[in-house]
Scaffold this motif. Structure first.
Motif, PDB file in Angstrom:
ATOM      1  N   ARG A 246      55.776  86.583  28.022  1.00  8.23           N
ATOM      2  CA  ARG A 246      56.750  86.937  26.875  1.00  8.23           C
ATOM      3  C   ARG A 246      57.599  88.015  27.451  1.00  8.23           C
ATOM      4  O   ARG A 246      58.750  88.254  26.754  1.00  8.23           O
ATOM      5  N   ALA A 247      57.144  89.147  28.284  1.00  4.22           N
ATOM      6  CA  ALA A 247      58.012  89.931  28.677  1.00  4.22           C
ATOM      7  C   ALA A 247      59.162  89.228  29.472  1.00  4.22           C
ATOM      8  O   ALA A 247      60.320  89.727  29.660  1.00  4.22           O
TER       9      ALA A 247
ATOM     10  N   ARG B 227      57.298  95.009  19.709  1.00  5.63           N
ATOM     11  CA  ARG B 227      57.529  94.748  21.028  1.00  5.63           C
ATOM     12  C   ARG B 227      56.833  94.937  21.976  1.00  5.63           C
ATOM     13  O   ARG B 227      56.423  94.622  23.035  1.00  5.63           O
TER      14      ARG B 227
ATOM     15  N   GLU C 231      54.902  92.195  23.989  1.00  3.63           N
ATOM     16  CA  GLU C 231      55.746  91.958  25.188  1.00  3.63           C
ATOM     17  C   GLU C 231      55.577  92.832  26.609  1.00  3.63           C
ATOM     18  O   GLU C 231      55.957  92.550  27.597  1.00  3.63           O
TER      19      GLU C 231
ATOM     20  N   SER D 230      61.671  87.686  27.158  1.00  2.35           N
ATOM     21  CA  SER D 230      62.541  88.831  26.840  1.00  2.35           C
ATOM     22  C   SER D 230      63.856  89.202  27.735  1.00  2.35           C
ATOM     23  O   SER D 230      64.880  89.377  27.373  1.00  2.35           O
TER      24      SER D 230
END
Length: 331
Positions: free
Chosen positions: A316-317, A72, A76, A320
């Motif tokens: 993506r972060a 991750r 991310e 998330s």
């Protein structure tokens, strides 16, 4: 006559490397801890650290969660992870598989450690089991060599532990330096120190190491010393007696805020003493908590280079973060 080499030319002092900054994190044990950790990661990422290390449980007890956290971080965030890896109790074949897995995921930095001996040590170790961090360093280099074509975009950086005070199982501080030198000869690129409690310990370690021929960077590891119980526990684990003055001050603290102020001030003093002694960086043991670590960093006033945001990772972060928020709302 050949022109002078650019490598041999003296670099202007204004081009000296900035102070490196890194943090230590450990994999979360449950969902609540994961949410808290990712809040901390977001806060730490804003300081542009050079890397963050991810711990590895004794005998690989948290391997899956550690690998998940590493993945991750790579996918991310903009952070570069340094994966801890311990060797005690594992065979070379088992560790080679783990190293290959880390490299496949994109990890390019490994902190090679022996690891704590289990309480139920068998009389006869497993056949093929590695015994020392030096063995692990050499194994990492062998795996790296076999995969050299796959690593053309970045070789593996190997870090090791260094001890400002005598390692509890070592016969002497001189022996500790001999071990550090052996790790360097086996392929270590840098060292991070264990926590220390006295301002002169880092400088003394570096002086002993340099006299013995150790040339790799030795980065001081410091921890916000804001909890009396944690300081006492660390003293027991490291075999180093904490400062009596610090213990007394923390014991007299009337509340958590005062304890934090005392601990942050002490940690800043230790870090500044190390920097004054020529430390190339600071490694902050965070215990997955960002507030005190950021306060230490703020008081040290380290200049941090700005780095461009990576759009794909940023997206993506953000995704998330939305998922984490949805979990909280629907819980």
């Amino acid at each position: 006559m050949s022109p002078p080499s650019l490598i041999q030319a003296s670099a202007p002092s204004s081009h000296s490397a900035p102070i490196a900054l890194s943090y230590e994190l450990f994999p979360p044990r449950n969902e609540a801890a994961s949410l808290s950790l990712w809040d901390t990661i977001g806060k730490l990422e804003s300081t542009n650290p050079d890397y963050v290390s991810v711990t590895y449980g004794a005998n690989g007890s948290n391997r899956d969660t550690a690998v998940d956290l590493l993945n991750r971080l790579l996918t991310e965030t903009s952070l570069l992870p340094l994966a801890h890896l311990t060797c005690v109790g594992n065979t070379g074949d088992e560790l080679a598989d783990i190293i290959s897995e880390l490299l496949d995921h994109g990890v390019r930095g490994i902190l090679a450690l022996r690891g704590d001996l289990p309480s139920d040590v068998p009389e006869q170790p497993r056949a093929g089991a590695l015994t020392y961090a030096q063995d692990l360093i050499e194994l990492i280099r062998r795996v790296e060599q076999r995969r050299s074509a796959l690593l053309c975009a970045g070789k593996v950086a190997i870090g090791v532990a260094a001890y400002p005070a005598r390692y509890p199982e070592s016969p002497s501080i001189e022996h500790d330096i001999e071990v550090l030198l052996a790790k360097q000869r086996s392929g270590a690129d840098f060292a991070i120190t264990q926590v220390f409690f006295h301002a002169d310990q880092y400088k003394d370690l570096v002086n002993r190491a340099r006299r013995a021929g150790v040339s790799i960077p030795i980065i001081p590891g410091v921890m916000p010393l804001t909890s009396l119980r944690r300081v006492q526990r660390l003293g027991d684990l490291t075999g180093v007696e904490p400062s009596a003055k610090l213990l007394d001050a923390l014991g007299r603290a009337e509340n958590a805020a005062e304890s934090r102020r005392i601990g942050v001030q002490e940690t800043v003093g230790l870090a500044r003493a190390a920097l004054d002694a020529g430390a190339p960086g600071i490694h902050l043991y965070t215990f997955n908590e960002h507030a005190a670590a950021l306060e230490v960093l703020d008081k040290l006033q380290l200049l941090r280079p700005g780095r461009p945001q990576i759009p794909a990772r940023a997206a993506r972060a953000s995704q998330s973060a939305r998922v984490a928020t949805d979990r909280l709302v629907t819980a």
